[in-house]
Design a protein around this motif. Structure first.
Motif, PDB file in Angstrom:
ATOM      1  N   SER A 206       0.821  -1.211   0.000  1.00 14.22           N
ATOM      2  CA  SER A 206       0.000   0.000   0.000  1.00 14.22           C
ATOM      3  C   SER A 206       0.854   1.260   0.000  1.00 14.22           C
ATOM      4  CB  SER A 206      -0.917   0.002   1.223  1.00 14.22           C
ATOM      5  OG  SER A 206      -0.128   0.126   2.401  1.00 14.22           O
ATOM      6  N   ASP A 207       0.234   2.352  -0.421  1.00 15.89           N
ATOM      7  CA  ASP A 207       0.912   3.646  -0.371  1.00 15.89           C
ATOM      8  C   ASP A 207       1.163   4.068   1.073  1.00 15.89           C
ATOM      9  OD1 ASP A 207      -0.677   5.228  -3.247  1.00 15.89           O
ATOM     10  OD2 ASP A 207       1.208   4.131  -3.025  1.00 15.89           O
ATOM     11  N   ASP A 208       0.218   3.710   1.947  1.00 10.97           N
ATOM     12  CA  ASP A 208       0.397   4.020   3.359  1.00 10.97           C
ATOM     13  C   ASP A 208       1.713   3.453   3.875  1.00 10.97           C
ATOM     14  OD1 ASP A 208      -3.065   3.738   4.547  1.00 10.97           O
ATOM     15  OD2 ASP A 208      -1.948   5.362   3.593  1.00 10.97           O
ATOM     16  N   HIS A 209       2.068   2.291   3.397  1.00  5.61           N
ATOM     17  CA  HIS A 209       3.298   1.660   3.864  1.00  5.61           C
ATOM     18  C   HIS A 209       4.514   2.462   3.424  1.00  5.61           C
ATOM     19  CE1 HIS A 209       6.204  -1.347   5.044  1.00  5.61           C
ATOM     20  NE2 HIS A 209       6.683  -1.362   3.814  1.00  5.61           N
ATOM     21  N   GLN A 508       1.727   8.378  13.556  1.00  9.51           N
ATOM     22  CA  GLN A 508       0.769   7.294  13.802  1.00  9.51           C
ATOM     23  C   GLN A 508      -0.389   7.817  14.652  1.00  9.51           C
ATOM     24  OE1 GLN A 508       3.728   4.633  15.567  1.00  9.51           O
ATOM     25  NE2 GLN A 508       3.186   3.044  14.099  1.00  9.51           N
ATOM     26  N   ILE A 509      -0.041   8.614  15.648  1.00  6.73           N
ATOM     27  CA  ILE A 509      -1.074   9.144  16.532  1.00  6.73           C
ATOM     28  C   ILE A 509      -2.040  10.024  15.758  1.00  6.73           C
ATOM     29  CG2 ILE A 509      -1.493  10.673  18.488  1.00  6.73           C
ATOM     30  CD1 ILE A 509       1.198   9.717  19.637  1.00  6.73           C
ATOM     31  N   ALA A 510      -1.509  10.937  14.971  1.00 10.03           N
ATOM     32  CA  ALA A 510      -2.393  11.876  14.270  1.00 10.03           C
ATOM     33  C   ALA A 510      -3.326  11.145  13.313  1.00 10.03           C
ATOM     34  CB  ALA A 510      -1.561  12.914  13.521  1.00 10.03           C
ATOM     35  N   ARG A 511      -2.790  10.225  12.541  1.00  6.35           N
ATOM     36  CA  ARG A 511      -3.644   9.493  11.601  1.00  6.35           C
ATOM     37  C   ARG A 511      -4.666   8.659  12.340  1.00  6.35           C
ATOM     38  NH1 ARG A 511       0.999   8.976   8.052  1.00  6.35           N
ATOM     39  NH2 ARG A 511       1.776   7.404   9.484  1.00  6.35           N
ATOM     40  N   GLY A 518     -13.506   9.387  13.531  1.00  6.36           N
ATOM     41  CA  GLY A 518     -14.421   9.332  12.396  1.00  6.36           C
ATOM     42  C   GLY A 518     -14.348  10.570  11.518  1.00  6.36           C
ATOM     43  N   ARG A 519     -13.148  11.159  11.422  1.00  3.29           N
ATOM     44  CA  ARG A 519     -13.013  12.387  10.630  1.00  3.29           C
ATOM     45  C   ARG A 519     -12.166  12.115   9.396  1.00  3.29           C
ATOM     46  NH1 ARG A 519     -13.875  17.021  13.657  1.00  3.29           N
ATOM     47  NH2 ARG A 519     -13.816  18.027  11.628  1.00  3.29           N
ATOM     48  N   GLU A 520     -12.092  13.106   8.550  1.00  2.00           N
ATOM     49  CA  GLU A 520     -11.320  12.971   7.313  1.00  2.00           C
ATOM     50  C   GLU A 520      -9.847  12.741   7.612  1.00  2.00           C
ATOM     51  OE1 GLU A 520     -14.186  12.716   4.977  1.00  2.00           O
ATOM     52  OE2 GLU A 520     -12.216  13.005   4.045  1.00  2.00           O
ATOM     53  N   PRO A 521      -9.239  11.852   6.852  1.00  2.00           N
ATOM     54  CA  PRO A 521      -7.797  11.673   7.047  1.00  2.00           C
ATOM     55  C   PRO A 521      -7.016  12.830   6.448  1.00  2.00           C
ATOM     56  CG  PRO A 521      -8.573  10.345   5.198  1.00  2.00           C
ATOM     57  CD  PRO A 521      -9.789  11.008   5.773  1.00  2.00           C
ATOM     58  N   GLY A 522      -5.730  12.811   6.607  1.00  2.00           N
ATOM     59  CA  GLY A 522      -4.891  13.829   5.974  1.00  2.00           C
ATOM     60  C   GLY A 522      -4.960  15.185   6.636  1.00  2.00           C
ATOM     61  N   ASN A 523      -5.170  15.215   7.924  1.00  2.00           N
ATOM     62  CA  ASN A 523      -5.253  16.485   8.655  1.00  2.00           C
ATOM     63  C   ASN A 523      -3.841  16.974   8.981  1.00  2.00           C
ATOM     64  OD1 ASN A 523      -5.554  18.491  10.587  1.00  2.00           O
ATOM     65  ND2 ASN A 523      -7.356  17.528  11.513  1.00  2.00           N
ATOM     66  N   PRO A 525      -2.528  20.082   9.852  1.00  2.21           N
ATOM     67  CA  PRO A 525      -2.246  20.850  11.075  1.00  2.21           C
ATOM     68  C   PRO A 525      -2.167  19.938  12.300  1.00  2.21           C
ATOM     69  CG  PRO A 525      -3.946  21.931   9.811  1.00  2.21           C
ATOM     70  CD  PRO A 525      -3.692  20.620   9.130  1.00  2.21           C
ATOM     71  N   LEU A 526      -3.014  18.930  12.336  1.00  5.27           N
ATOM     72  CA  LEU A 526      -2.971  18.006  13.467  1.00  5.27           C
ATOM     73  C   LEU A 526      -1.639  17.268  13.490  1.00  5.27           C
ATOM     74  CD1 LEU A 526      -4.538  16.643  15.788  1.00  5.27           C
ATOM     75  CD2 LEU A 526      -5.303  14.928  14.143  1.00  5.27           C
ATOM     76  N   ARG A 527      -1.219  16.806  12.312  1.00  2.00           N
ATOM     77  CA  ARG A 527       0.041  16.060  12.241  1.00  2.00           C
ATOM     78  C   ARG A 527       1.203  16.943  12.679  1.00  2.00           C
ATOM     79  NH1 ARG A 527       4.227  15.912   9.098  1.00  2.00           N
ATOM     80  NH2 ARG A 527       3.292  17.470   7.712  1.00  2.00           N
ATOM     81  N   ARG A 528       1.223  18.177  12.174  1.00  2.07           N
ATOM     82  CA  ARG A 528       2.331  19.064  12.521  1.00  2.07           C
ATOM     83  C   ARG A 528       2.366  19.338  14.014  1.00  2.07           C
ATOM     84  NH1 ARG A 528       4.638  22.225   8.265  1.00  2.07           N
ATOM     85  NH2 ARG A 528       3.493  21.905   6.332  1.00  2.07           N
ATOM     86  N   ALA A 529       1.188  19.586  14.589  1.00  4.86           N
ATOM     87  CA  ALA A 529       1.153  19.875  16.022  1.00  4.86           C
ATOM     88  C   ALA A 529       1.627  18.661  16.812  1.00  4.86           C
ATOM     89  CB  ALA A 529      -0.262  20.272  16.433  1.00  4.86           C
ATOM     90  N   ALA A 530       1.223  17.466  16.352  1.00  2.00           N
ATOM     91  CA  ALA A 530       1.638  16.257  17.057  1.00  2.00           C
ATOM     92  C   ALA A 530       3.150  16.073  16.958  1.00  2.00           C
ATOM     93  CB  ALA A 530       0.913  15.036  16.489  1.00  2.00           C
ATOM     94  N   VAL A 531       3.694  16.305  15.770  1.00  2.00           N
ATOM     95  CA  VAL A 531       5.139  16.143  15.595  1.00  2.00           C
ATOM     96  C   VAL A 531       5.894  17.114  16.480  1.00  2.00           C
ATOM     97  CG1 VAL A 531       7.034  16.427  13.954  1.00  2.00           C
ATOM     98  CG2 VAL A 531       5.003  15.168  13.283  1.00  2.00           C
TER      99      VAL A 531
END
Lengths: 635, 441, 355
Positions: A206-209, A508-511, A518-523, A525-531
């Motif tokens: 998969s692309d996710d991988h 991993q946490i953000a995704r 139950g929200r849209e993936p690919g967020n 700002p969430l990923r950046r804040a988590a990182v």
């Protein structure tokens, strides 16, 4: 039978005070060497030998120093090594410190044990077994060798995790996220004899991988970019695209390493490969320090100023030899290219005693790259003939040091495969077979030497096929083990008798949060804040920071994720009628399981605290689940 | 030398005061009801005594490195002296840059070291060196000054963090990398700084939020329950660490008003000046008044003027001048200067010569810093540089001498060893390096 | 168009201000040591004028009769120098802070100087409000103050229109104000506009402002105003903002054109000069990255005609009256002193301009 594997038994004996018949080699590896490394080897070791005495190997200890022997086998009370440790001793050691009674007892026990079996006091350093056994698959090798090791240690491995947990674990490891409820259901409903292999194969493809692997290896190769601009540059330069493409096409590992060391991309798709060198901005020492763990599995930073204080095979010449392999390189302004001069880069290095030597491109196995060195330091004149195409931008020298090094480091260098396999094992199992992963030196013995040898040789023999290796590990029994029961507290993590704790990475946490909520993936700002809040990937020691608690409590991106928008988990739960229903739905959506009775009780209390605002209560419930240790840890 | 304490487990309440604090937290006492941190002490006389006995340190961290020529060691009329000239101070014979008239009027309360000479000329390494006070030893991370002091003079269960770091700027180039690194080293995360200022303070929920207090406590109770359960079942150190981090945060939230710039007195805010650095310096004073042992104030890496040296120092130095003037006098007025060490420094100095971009570049070879307060004399100038500030004249001072002075001033033995089971022997200051005796009271 | 180096003089310290006799036979360099040096570019002979500033000398202007020079400095003073007698005849304390720039009206009757210190004015280090007028105009004969105008400090450059009717001044925030002088003029500017393309606010390292418009010059017929500086940088300490000039319709506050993409490197541009025939203009400064630090542009379409790398920072540029020579003032990177002796770092160069 290898004496080292009597370790746990001997430790028990030692602890119980009985040392008769104890094996000195095992004692040395387990207790004495670490003790002497910490307190003595700095002055009595590879760098300095005060009084002519070295204490970093049993042979060196037995050889004694200028004033004679320091050990009389079997007689600690006549051995200066033990006597000088006593408080008030005339030649007290270490100076300024007093070893505890327990620490002194270790030394005495070893000297005692030498009296019983004086021959062969030292285990063979690299532990290559004479015959290499044959196994049909990677998984088989792991299962057989781990079972043998558990038996030898007298350890009972934990029971395997249930299928739902295994599924979640594999999704997180391979795709970098938890499965949706539907994906988990699909797995559990598929035929049980084939579903595991089928899931693994599907995820690997998969692309996710590819993204997950890029996330890991970007940090391993480059460090976590701690500045916002760094991430952008890694993206814009094509570095991330290069890594993702490499993993997506299952490019052999040795090819990837060669490409990033040579930094001359062939096709447009690989434009990002020079970034490994480029980001280090002509800091050739930084490059050398990054390359060493990659091709040798060992950091050699301390060999800058002196030979490695503990691992004798790592010398200053290796460090500066590695620098020399890259110090003809120079970043090209305005393009992500690293030019290379055909001349120059001849440096000398000095050790602590101020003795100077020329740096020669050197590999850890001692072989050097032959090249012409100008006499008496006069600079060699550069000229067009020294380049393949003088008009090219940038031009490539006919003799390229870094190509020569890259070739030597990726062909006939077994440490390349060994380092990768060990790190991959650490990613999936929580701890390397050699730990820490970037310290594969002769001082640091693998917990399962035959297994590591076999896996490394097999990996190299199969074109350094990354996907095949991951598949092999993930389908093994040890990967599927559950967690230690509370009663097994204190068992040696190197035994791999139960699943190690593995914190999730920020990505991993953000995704997974997006899916659980139950929200849209690919967020993003969430990923950046988590990182930013949780930057570590595979930290040596997990430390939850204050900043992390702040992030989990109050990050705007997380708050937004919990809004009760239509179709979201929070909205779904709020719409259910009965509190137990809501709690069950929340647990399933977020943790992928049903709540335990006492969890149900506690969670219902939360819902009961605001009966008139179901959305807010649901939000609180989901928040607590998303930020619980269980969610933030690999199952 | 304080021993590192074992991490507290939930329910561990070793002292009366701590028990009192925890009860008040759990009762959800709002800051308004208590009237400030001092209200948490049930005995006002005891409170005052405790405050006097405490030691504090405020580090104004001038990251990027200020020019010594435009601050403490002017060279008027020299080709590299720059355009600002000098001003006499109230210490006869002593001059500061003309950009520092306020500090010139209280020079007799300050001490200047002009003979700093250190070995690192790049930011990351120099910040590391001047924050940790000793050269690195590969494989071991020495605690920064704040972490070392948090450990040595901080209180274990104080609601105010032992190490507060005020810097509103997320970025800062090399300083940003340093900020993301390991501050506490071998002392462990409980001595890491609590970072506030700018958006970092907002996360404390000091300002009213859509999520009410009640909600936060309810959901936190559940989170903690779930995580504690996980900890028990798996003997999970991850869970343990997470709960500890949340506990620290809850403890901090109880004193959230101390970190709210808006709650500082308007007159004070106006005196110190409008910039974020000045406001955080005022907050540092405020925190020290409420018992904080160590507060570090920075503003990104704004002093690194390779480009537009004079154009930017003309703004930065007057701000520093004003801040130090008010800070030192305010502390003295409040009877705190004798128990508070105030340090203003960067990681090196700047070149005597101007580059083609109107800037001064890095210069660790001869530079200056200011330190005064607890354990130090007043009005002393240590060392000197030559006519152009190219080199130190006489005995140079390095980071180890500096840290030896800091520790001695705060009543600590600089050569005491850390008690670190399983690690080699480390001391607060290595190699027996001596403090600056001229400075010590 | 070709530029050929004709004369090259080294001066002890960096040159920040420049005035030339219209035929280029004499030049005056306002230097970092506070002195103003008269130079004969051809022979290289240098004579320091008697009046010395207490800080960097930042600008100088030669009156049309060639007998009097007015200089300004970072000491905030305007000095009048009698060139024949070799004496300083007047010192006017114009500002409390620096004179950033000095401009002479075309008829030589007025001299303008701009000032302003950047001080912290807010949480994000917005510049604080002015404490003195940003621009002052003096009568060159009497030294009297004839006008004072307000502007947000620091005001970095000023210049007269060719008809002497208007005065423009620009600051660190890229704001330009234009005032009417003399009859019908008042304290309020008749036009003001801001270009956002010259100012940086540090996001990478720190929160403060830097940059701004460092030179301006009215275009022929005074329709447009030419301004220059350095483009915004995320990290102001990089000094690598885009070399930028812009032409503005100053009455309407509209930007007409700017330096073309691909024709610039990066670095601070701080000198502008119009060729006397109005067909070309020069922009010069310091090269951080690129291939030139001086370039000549066509007035018609703004395209780059020729460029040069003089390998030092250029602070001022002046055409001779016949347009055939270009005189440049420069400041190299200050070299390190040896035994207390500082090597020279100022330059005055004369280039022949060959159309």
């Amino acid at each position: 039978m290898d004496l080292r594997h009597l370790l746990p038994l001997l430790l028990v004996l030692l602890a119980s005070g009985s040392v008769a018949g104890a094996d000195p080699a095992a004692l040395w590896s387990a207790r004495v060497q670490p003790l002497l490394d910490r307190h003595c080897v700095k002055c009595h070791g590879p760098i300095d030998a005060h009084g002519g005495l070295e204490l970093d190997t049993p042979a060196a200890v037995l050889a004694g120093g200028d004033s004679g022997a320091v050990v009389v086998a079997g007689q600690p009370d006549s051995s200066p090594l033990a006597l000088n440790l006593l408080a008030g001793a005339e030649s007290h050691m270490p100076p300024d410190k007093q070893l505890t009674d327990d620490e002194q007892a270790i030394v005495r026990a070893w000297i005692d044990a030498l009296g019983d079996s004086p021959a062969d006091p030292v285990p063979s350093p690299t532990g290559h077994t004479v015959e290499t056994r044959a196994f049909a698959t990677v998984t088989e090798a792991i299962d057989v060798l781990m079972a043998e090791a558990w038996a030898r240690r007298g350890v009972e491995p934990a029971a395997p995790v249930d299928d739902a947990s295994w599924c979640r674990r594999v999704w997180l490891d391979l795709a970098g996220r938890i499965p949706t409820e539907a994906e988990q259901r699909d797995f559990l409903e598929a035929p049980s004899d084939t579903r595991r292999a089928a899931l693994v194969d599907r995820l690997l493809d998969s692309d996710d991988h590819a993204v997950r692997m890029r996330e890991l290896w970007d940090v391993f190769l480059m460090g976590r970019g701690k500045r916002e601009s760094r991430e952008e540059r890694r993206r814009n330069s094509g570095w991330w695209a290069y890594l993702e493409k490499s993993f997506r096409t299952n490019r052999p590992w040795d090819t990837i390493v060669r490409e990033i060391l040579v930094a001359r991309p062939a096709g447009a798709d690989d434009q990002g490969s020079p970034w490994f060198l480029y980001e280090r901005r002509n800091d050739h020492q930084a490059i050398a320090e990054a390359v060493a763990p990659l091709v040798y599995g060992a950091r050699i930073d301390c060999a800058q100023c002196h030979d490695h204080p503990l691992a004798r095979e790592i010398k200053q010449g290796h460090y500066w030899g590695l620098v020399a392999a890259f110090n003809r390189g120079k970043n090209v302004d305005g393009a992500t290219d690293v030019a290379e001069s055909a001349v120059g880069g001849f440096v000398n290095f000095t050790n602590l005693k101020k003795e100077s030597q020329p740096a020669v491109v050197t590999l850890l196995n001692g072989s050097t790259v032959a090249e012409h060195r100008p006499e008496d330091g006069s600079p060699e004149a550069d000229s067009d003939e020294k380049y393949l195409d003088p008009a090219a931008q940038p031009r490539v020298p006919k003799f390229s040091r870094r190509e020569a090094f890259a070739a030597a480091a990726t062909t006939g260098n077994p440490l390349l495969a060994r380092a990768f396999v060990n790190r991959l094992w650490a990613v999936l199992l929580g701890r390397g077979i050699v730990a820490p992963v970037d310290e594969m030196t002769t001082r640091n013995q693998p917990s399962h030497p035959e297994l590591l040898d076999w896996l490394s040789a097999d990996f190299a023999a199969h074109h350094h096929d990354i996907r095949r290796e991951i598949r092999g590990i993930v389908l093994s029994r040890v990967y599927a083990l559950g967690n230690a029961s509370a009663s097994a507290v204190g068992s040696d993590p190197a035994a791999f008798a139960s699943a190690a704790e593995r914190p999730l990475t920020a990505e991993q946490i953000a995704r997974s949060w997006s899916i659980a909520a139950g929200r849209e993936p690919g967020n993003d700002p969430l990923r950046r804040a988590a990182v930013a809040a949780i930057p570590d990937v595979m930290p040596r020691e997990y430390q939850a920071t204050f900043q992390q608690a702040q992030f989990l409590s109050a990050a705007p991106a997380l708050k937004e994720l919990l809004e009760p928008v239509p179709e979201s988990t929070v909205a779904r739960i709020a719409a259910l009628q009965a509190p137990p229903e809501r709690v069950e739905a929340a647990f399933r959506a977020v943790l992928g399981r049903a709540p335990e009775p006492e969890e149900l009780t506690q969670a219902e209390q939360v819902l009961a605290s605001r009966p008139e605002q179901p959305a807010e209560a649901a939000r609180d419930l989901v928040w607590a689940l998303l930020t619980s240790a269980e969610f933030l840890t690999q199952p | 030398m304080k021993r590192p304490a074992p991490p507290l487990s939930p329910g561990d309440c070793p002292r009366d005061e701590h028990r009192l604090h925890r009860r008040l937290f759990l009762e959800g006492l709002s800051a308004a009801g208590v009237g400030g941190f001092s209200g948490l002490f049930h005995n006002p006389v005891l409170a005052a005594e405790t405050k006097r006995a405490e030691k504090h340190c405020i580090l104004l961290w001038l990251c990027g490195a200020p020019s010594q020529f435009e601050t403490w060691d002017p060279k008027p009329g020299r080709p590299g002296g720059g355009p600002f000239g000098s001003t006499p101070t109230n210490v006869p014979g002593l001059h500061f840059s003309a950009l520092m008239p306020h500090c010139a009027s209280i020079a007799d309360k300050l001490n200047i070291v002009r003979s700093m000479k250190t070995a690192q000329s790049e930011h990351l390494q120099a910040i590391n060196l001047l924050q940790r006070g000793n050269p690195d030893r590969a494989g071991f991370t020495r605690p920064t000054l704040g972490s070392a002091l948090s450990h040595a003079v901080g209180e274990l269960d104080s609601p105010i963090p032992n190490f507060v770091f005020l810097d509103p700027i997320p970025g800062g180039n090399e300083f940003e990398s340093f900020k993301a690194g390991n501050w506490a080293g071998w002392l462990g995360v409980e001595h890491a700084p609590v970072r506030l200022g700018g958006d970092y303070t907002q996360l404390l929920d000091a300002a009213p939020d859509a999520l009410g207090r009640h909600d936060r406590e309810t959901r936190e109770t559940l989170r903690k329950f779930l995580t504690s359960r996980f900890e028990r079942e798996r003997n999970s150190s991850i869970a343990r660490s997470q709960n500890a981090a949340f506990e620290r945060m809850r403890g901090l939230a109880a004193s959230a008003e101390l970190f709210d710039v808006e709650r500082l007195s308007p007159r004070d805010r106006e005196r110190y000046g409008p910039g974020s650095f000045a406001q955080h310096a005022l907050m540092a004073r405020h925190l020290v008044e409420h018992g904080a042992p160590f507060v570090m104030v920075a503003n990104g890496m704004n002093w690194d003027n390779h480009v537009f040296q004079h154009e930017i120092h003309q703004m930065l130095v007057p701000e520093l001048d004003r801040v130090l003037f008010h800070l030192v006098r305010d502390l003295e007025e409040r009877g705190l200067l004798d128990s508070t060490l105030v340090i203003a420094m960067g990681e090196f100095g700047r070149t005597p010569w101007l580059n083609a971009a109107r800037g001064r570049d890095h210069y660790p070879n001869a530079w200056s810093l200011m330190m005064t307060g607890c354990g130090l004399r007043r009005g002393v100038v240590v060392g000197a540089t030559d006519a152009d500030g190219v080199d130190v004249v006489g005995q140079p001072i390095d980071e180890q001498n500096l840290f030896a002075t800091i520790f001695t001033a705060l009543g600590l033995d600089p050569h005491a060893g850390y008690d670190l089971p399983g690690l080699p022997t480390f001391h607060l200051v290595e190699n027996g390096k001596a403090p600056i005796s001229d400075l010590l009271a | 168009m070709k530029l050929t180096l004709l004369h090259d003089s080294e001066l002890a310290t960096g040159v920040f201000g420049l005035a030339i006799a219209p035929d280029g036979g004499r030049a005056f360099a306002a230097c970092a040591d506070g002195r103003v040096i008269g130079i004969d570019p051809q022979s290289g002979e240098q004579v320091a004028l008697a009046g010395v500033h207490g800080s960097y000398a930042s600008g100088c202007a030669l009156l049309p009769d060639g007998k009097t020079l007015v200089s300004a400095g970072y000491d905030g003073q305007l000095l009048w120098h009698d060139l024949e007698r070799g004496a300083m005849t007047r010192a006017v304390p114009a500002h409390r802070f620096w004179s950033w720039d000095l401009a002479l009206s075309p008829d030589g009757s007025r001299v303008a100087s701009c000032t302003g210190q950047y001080l912290a004015g807010g949480w994000k280090y917005e510049p604080a409000a002015a404490t003195e007028p940003g621009v002052k105009v003096f009568d060159t004969a009497s030294g009297n103050l004839v006008a004072a105008f307000d502007h947000q400090p620091p005001v970095l450059c000023c210049g007269f229109s060719r008809d002497g009717q208007h005065l423009a001044a620009a600051n660190m925030l890229g704001e330009v104000r234009v005032w009417k002088l003399g009859e019908g003029g008042g304290a309020e500017p008749v036009s003001r506009f801001t270009s956002p393309d010259f100012t940086s606010w540090g996001t990478t390292k720190s929160h403060h402002y830097c940059g701004g418009i460092y030179a301006l010059a009215f275009a022929p017929a005074d329709v447009a105003l030419l301004v220059c500086g350095m483009g915004p940088m995320g990290d102001p300490m990089a000094g690598n903002g885009k070399m930028t000039w812009q032409r503005w319709d100053w009455r309407a506050g509209q930007r007409l054109d700017q330096i073309h993409d691909g024709q610039h490197g990066s670095g601070l541009m701080e000198a502008l000069a119009w060729a006397p025939d109005g067909t070309h203009f020069v922009m010069a400064g310091r090269q951080a990255q690129g291939t030139w630090n001086l370039a000549i542009f066509s007035a018609a379409d703004g395209s780059l005609v020729t460029s040069l790398d003089t390998k030092q920072r250029i602070t001022q540029a002046r055409f001779t009256a016949d347009g055939q020579r270009l005189v440049l003032a420069g400041a190299q990177s200050q070299p390190t002193p040896k035994d207390g002796q500082w090597p020279s770092w100022g330059r005055v160069q004369v280039y022949g301009v060959d159309s």
